[in-house]
Design a protein around this motif. Structure first.
Motif, short mmCIF file in Angstrom:
data_model
loop_
_atom_site.label_atom_id
_atom_site.label_comp_id
_atom_site.label_asym_id
_atom_site.label_seq_id
_atom_site.Cartn_x
_atom_site.Cartn_y
_atom_site.Cartn_z
N ASP A 1 0.82 -1.21 0.00
CA ASP A 1 0.00 0.00 0.00
C ASP A 1 0.85 1.26 0.00
OD1 ASP A 1 1.02 0.01 2.56
OD2 ASP A 1 -0.93 0.23 3.56
N GLY A 2 2.18 1.09 -0.11
CA GLY A 2 3.09 2.24 -0.14
C GLY A 2 3.58 2.68 1.22
N THR A 3 3.13 2.04 2.29
CA THR A 3 3.58 2.41 3.63
C THR A 3 5.08 2.18 3.77
OG1 THR A 3 1.44 1.87 4.60
CG2 THR A 3 3.32 1.91 6.11
N LEU A 4 5.78 3.19 4.28
CA LEU A 4 7.21 3.09 4.55
C LEU A 4 7.41 2.48 5.93
CD1 LEU A 4 10.19 3.85 3.80
CD2 LEU A 4 9.78 6.01 5.00
N TYR A 5 8.20 1.40 6.01
CA TYR A 5 8.50 0.76 7.29
C TYR A 5 9.91 1.05 7.78
CZ TYR A 5 4.10 -1.63 6.79
OH TYR A 5 2.75 -1.88 6.67
N ALA A 6 10.84 1.22 6.85
CA ALA A 6 12.23 1.50 7.24
C ALA A 6 12.99 2.05 6.05
CB ALA A 6 12.91 0.22 7.74
N HIS A 7 14.09 2.72 6.34
CA HIS A 7 14.99 3.17 5.27
C HIS A 7 16.42 3.07 5.78
CE1 HIS A 7 15.55 7.27 7.03
NE2 HIS A 7 14.29 7.09 7.41
N ALA A 8 17.37 3.06 4.84
CA ALA A 8 18.76 2.85 5.22
C ALA A 8 19.70 3.48 4.20
CB ALA A 8 19.05 1.34 5.30
N THR A 9 20.92 3.67 4.65
CA THR A 9 22.03 4.02 3.77
C THR A 9 23.18 3.08 4.10
OG1 THR A 9 22.88 5.69 5.29
CG2 THR A 9 21.42 6.45 3.52
N THR A 10 24.03 2.84 3.12
CA THR A 10 25.19 2.00 3.34
C THR A 10 26.41 2.60 2.68
OG1 THR A 10 26.02 -0.28 3.32
CG2 THR A 10 25.01 0.51 1.29
N THR A 11 27.55 2.25 3.23
CA THR A 11 28.84 2.50 2.61
C THR A 11 29.53 1.15 2.49
OG1 THR A 11 28.98 4.67 3.67
CG2 THR A 11 31.03 3.76 2.77
N CYS A 12 29.96 0.81 1.29
CA CYS A 12 30.64 -0.46 1.06
C CYS A 12 32.06 -0.22 0.57
CB CYS A 12 29.89 -1.29 0.01
SG CYS A 12 28.29 -1.91 0.57
N LEU A 13 32.97 -1.04 1.05
CA LEU A 13 34.35 -1.05 0.57
C LEU A 13 34.39 -1.92 -0.68
CD1 LEU A 13 37.40 -0.47 0.99
CD2 LEU A 13 37.48 -2.61 2.30
N ILE A 14 35.00 -1.41 -1.74
CA ILE A 14 35.15 -2.16 -2.99
C ILE A 14 36.62 -2.53 -3.14
CG2 ILE A 14 34.91 -2.03 -5.51
CD1 ILE A 14 32.64 0.03 -5.00
N PHE A 15 36.89 -3.79 -3.49
CA PHE A 15 38.26 -4.28 -3.54
C PHE A 15 38.42 -5.33 -4.64
CE2 PHE A 15 35.78 -6.52 -0.34
CZ PHE A 15 35.95 -7.84 -0.70
N ASP A 16 39.69 -5.65 -4.93
CA ASP A 16 39.99 -6.68 -5.92
C ASP A 16 39.59 -8.05 -5.39
OD1 ASP A 16 41.11 -4.97 -7.83
OD2 ASP A 16 43.08 -5.04 -6.86
N PHE A 17 39.07 -8.89 -6.29
CA PHE A 17 38.71 -10.26 -5.92
C PHE A 17 39.18 -11.20 -7.02
CE2 PHE A 17 36.01 -14.00 -5.90
CZ PHE A 17 36.11 -14.36 -4.58
N PRO A 18 39.97 -12.17 -6.67
CA PRO A 18 40.56 -12.36 -5.36
C PRO A 18 41.58 -11.27 -5.07
CG PRO A 18 41.47 -13.95 -6.89
CD PRO A 18 40.43 -13.18 -7.63
N PRO A 19 41.85 -11.04 -3.78
CA PRO A 19 42.83 -10.00 -3.45
C PRO A 19 44.16 -10.25 -4.12
CG PRO A 19 41.72 -10.80 -1.48
CD PRO A 19 41.32 -11.70 -2.60
#
Length: 188
Positions: A167-185
């Motif tokens: 019904d469009g009701t907002l229950y939660a919101h978030a932000t994230t910061t992610c580390l990006i790296f070589d794989f495999p290291p």
């Protein structure tokens, strides 16, 4: 907020979307839950990894089975997960535990970033800020968490996400910061 008939139509569409994903991942046998090995994913972009999961070629993550949610769409810079609030995820106060909200949102926002990564790159969550704005119970049959990339650079990715009901009701919101790296290291 939408009216009840609109919410019913949205719920029906969400149910159909989930059924289509579940059919797709089981096309070649029962859904597999597990962890892909490095040799399974080396040489694949983030988007190709998700495509392989949706095609049943790579296992779906076990957390999805454990916590009753599933990715229903992953496209460049966007990820949508659908979850079913249920009694096993309740806190002692009679509503969905904040950890369920956080896990569902972490999946959506981090996978939005993952979908943008070229082959040979991976990520990990450095920070997740989650705000629960409304209690959620199993009276709401399905919710969606949508994550969208704000910025993805060489070493850091930032995304935001929201959990909403049909019904469009907002229950939660978030932000994230992610580390990006070589794989495999890379070896030193």
């Amino acid at each position: 907020m939408s009216t009840k008939p609109e919410a019913a139509a949205v719920l029906a569409q969400w149910e159909a979307d989930e059924a289509a994903v579940r059919e797709r991942i089981t096309r070649n046998g029962p859904a597999r839950y597990g962890v892909a090995t490095p040799s399974d994913v080396i040489g694949l972009t983030g988007q190709e990894i998700f495509d392989a999961m949706f095609d049943g070629k790579l296992p779906m993550p076990p957390i999805s089975e454990t916590l009753g949610f599933i990715a229903v769409e992953v496209a460049n810079g966007r990820a949508v997960f659908q979850g079913r609030p249920a009694l096993p995820y309740y806190n002692p106060l009679g509503s969905i535990h904040g950890g369920w909200f956080a896990t569902l949102l972490d999946s959506a926002v981090a996978c939005a970033i993952h979908s943008t990564l070229p082959a040979g790159r991976s990520y990990t969550t450095l920070e997740l800020k989650t705000n629960m704005v409304r209690a959620l119970t199993r009276d709401v049959p399905v919710v969606r968490a949508e994550g969208k990339v704000i910025q993805a650079g060489r070493q850091v990715g930032i995304a935001e996400g929201r959990i909403v009901g049909p019904d469009g009701t907002l229950y939660a919101h978030a932000t994230t910061t992610c580390l990006i790296f070589d794989f495999p290291p890379k070896k030193a």
